[in-house]
Motif scaffolding. Sequence first.
Motif, short mmCIF file in Angstrom:
data_model
loop_
_atom_site.label_atom_id
_atom_site.label_comp_id
_atom_site.label_asym_id
_atom_site.label_seq_id
_atom_site.Cartn_x
_atom_site.Cartn_y
_atom_site.Cartn_z
N GLY A 59 19.91 -71.81 -82.71
CA GLY A 59 20.15 -72.41 -81.40
C GLY A 59 21.50 -72.09 -80.82
N LEU A 60 22.17 -71.07 -81.37
CA LEU A 60 23.51 -70.71 -80.93
C LEU A 60 23.54 -69.41 -80.14
CD1 LEU A 60 25.40 -71.56 -84.25
CD2 LEU A 60 25.32 -72.94 -82.16
N GLY A 61 22.39 -68.83 -79.89
CA GLY A 61 22.31 -67.56 -79.17
C GLY A 61 21.86 -67.74 -77.73
N SER A 62 21.25 -66.70 -77.21
CA SER A 62 20.82 -66.71 -75.81
C SER A 62 19.41 -67.25 -75.62
CB SER A 62 20.89 -65.29 -75.23
OG SER A 62 20.05 -64.41 -75.97
N ARG A 63 18.66 -67.35 -76.69
CA ARG A 63 17.29 -67.84 -76.59
C ARG A 63 17.25 -69.25 -76.00
NH1 ARG A 63 13.43 -69.01 -81.89
NH2 ARG A 63 11.78 -70.16 -80.80
N GLY A 64 16.51 -69.41 -74.93
CA GLY A 64 16.34 -70.72 -74.30
C GLY A 64 17.54 -71.24 -73.56
N PHE A 65 18.62 -70.44 -73.50
CA PHE A 65 19.85 -70.94 -72.88
C PHE A 65 19.67 -71.23 -71.40
CE2 PHE A 65 23.89 -70.02 -70.66
CZ PHE A 65 24.64 -71.07 -71.16
N VAL A 66 19.18 -70.25 -70.66
CA VAL A 66 19.03 -70.41 -69.21
C VAL A 66 18.02 -71.50 -68.89
CG1 VAL A 66 18.33 -69.28 -67.07
CG2 VAL A 66 19.73 -68.04 -68.73
N SER A 67 16.89 -71.48 -69.57
CA SER A 67 15.84 -72.46 -69.27
C SER A 67 16.24 -73.89 -69.65
CB SER A 67 14.54 -72.07 -69.98
OG SER A 67 14.74 -71.94 -71.38
N SER A 68 17.24 -74.03 -70.53
CA SER A 68 17.67 -75.38 -70.93
C SER A 68 18.83 -75.91 -70.09
CB SER A 68 18.09 -75.38 -72.41
OG SER A 68 19.27 -74.63 -72.61
N LEU A 69 19.36 -75.09 -69.19
CA LEU A 69 20.54 -75.50 -68.44
C LEU A 69 20.31 -76.70 -67.54
CD1 LEU A 69 22.27 -72.13 -67.46
CD2 LEU A 69 23.04 -73.85 -69.10
N TRP A 70 19.04 -76.98 -67.18
CA TRP A 70 18.76 -78.14 -66.34
C TRP A 70 19.19 -79.45 -67.01
CZ3 TRP A 70 15.83 -82.22 -67.99
CH2 TRP A 70 15.02 -82.00 -69.11
N ILE A 71 19.34 -79.40 -68.33
CA ILE A 71 19.73 -80.60 -69.07
C ILE A 71 21.09 -81.10 -68.62
CG2 ILE A 71 20.29 -81.50 -71.37
CD1 ILE A 71 18.26 -79.47 -72.50
N LEU A 72 22.00 -80.17 -68.31
CA LEU A 72 23.36 -80.57 -67.90
C LEU A 72 23.38 -81.31 -66.56
CD1 LEU A 72 25.55 -77.57 -69.07
CD2 LEU A 72 25.48 -79.89 -70.00
N PRO A 73 22.78 -80.77 -65.47
CA PRO A 73 22.78 -81.55 -64.23
C PRO A 73 22.01 -82.87 -64.37
CG PRO A 73 21.48 -79.55 -63.99
CD PRO A 73 22.26 -79.41 -65.26
#
Length: 216
Positions: A59-73
């Motif tokens: 979970g420290l790479g690029s996999r799923g990074f962009v698609s999970s960014l909604w979690i922050l907003p």
Amino acid sequence: MPNAQPSRSRDLIELILGYTFIVAIIWAPEHVQRMLSPFALALTLGVVLARRNGRDELGLGSRGFVSSLWILPAAIAFAAFSILAAAKLGTLHPLYKGDVAHISGYVLWTIYQQFLLQDYFMARLLRLLSNEAVAVTLAGTLFALAHLPNLPLTAATLVWGIVSCALFCRYRNLWALGLAQGLLGLCFAVCVPDALHHHLRVGLGYLRYQGTQLVP
């Protein structure tokens, strides 16, 4: 290439010993915590890295990074709503040790907590249990119980622990989860009275808390 999957007995032993060791440190006197905490962090990190899984698997790479960014907003919106509600209720207060170094250190710690929760505990529970929902619930429960006897924080971490484990199973990325946990933890600290959460202390530190001081 990752190593062969570990045996169920090895997973169970690592799960029990790892959790017992962490809880024992949480309930130890402060001077013992200072000595053993770095060892616990290094030990759990070593056990996880010994499997030689890749960055994406951890979970420290690029996999799923962009698609999970909604979690922050989503976390920002929840924090903003909570702050407005706390201000209206009169419970909003300044952050204890609100300097940049303290806040940065706390956020780094929440990222490592997610690493520990997902890559140490969730990974083993998923291999031990056939039902993902049960593994997610159990991992979130273990995460919450580690925050006793701080009942407000235990309740909050039960919800977040289950949610974050479910999100990790979907996106397989720690970065947004760790940052969101840091943001939500800081929000909790300023919205809930210190008299209830004792500066987010857990274990023996929670019981020994007296205002801004600890009983020696």
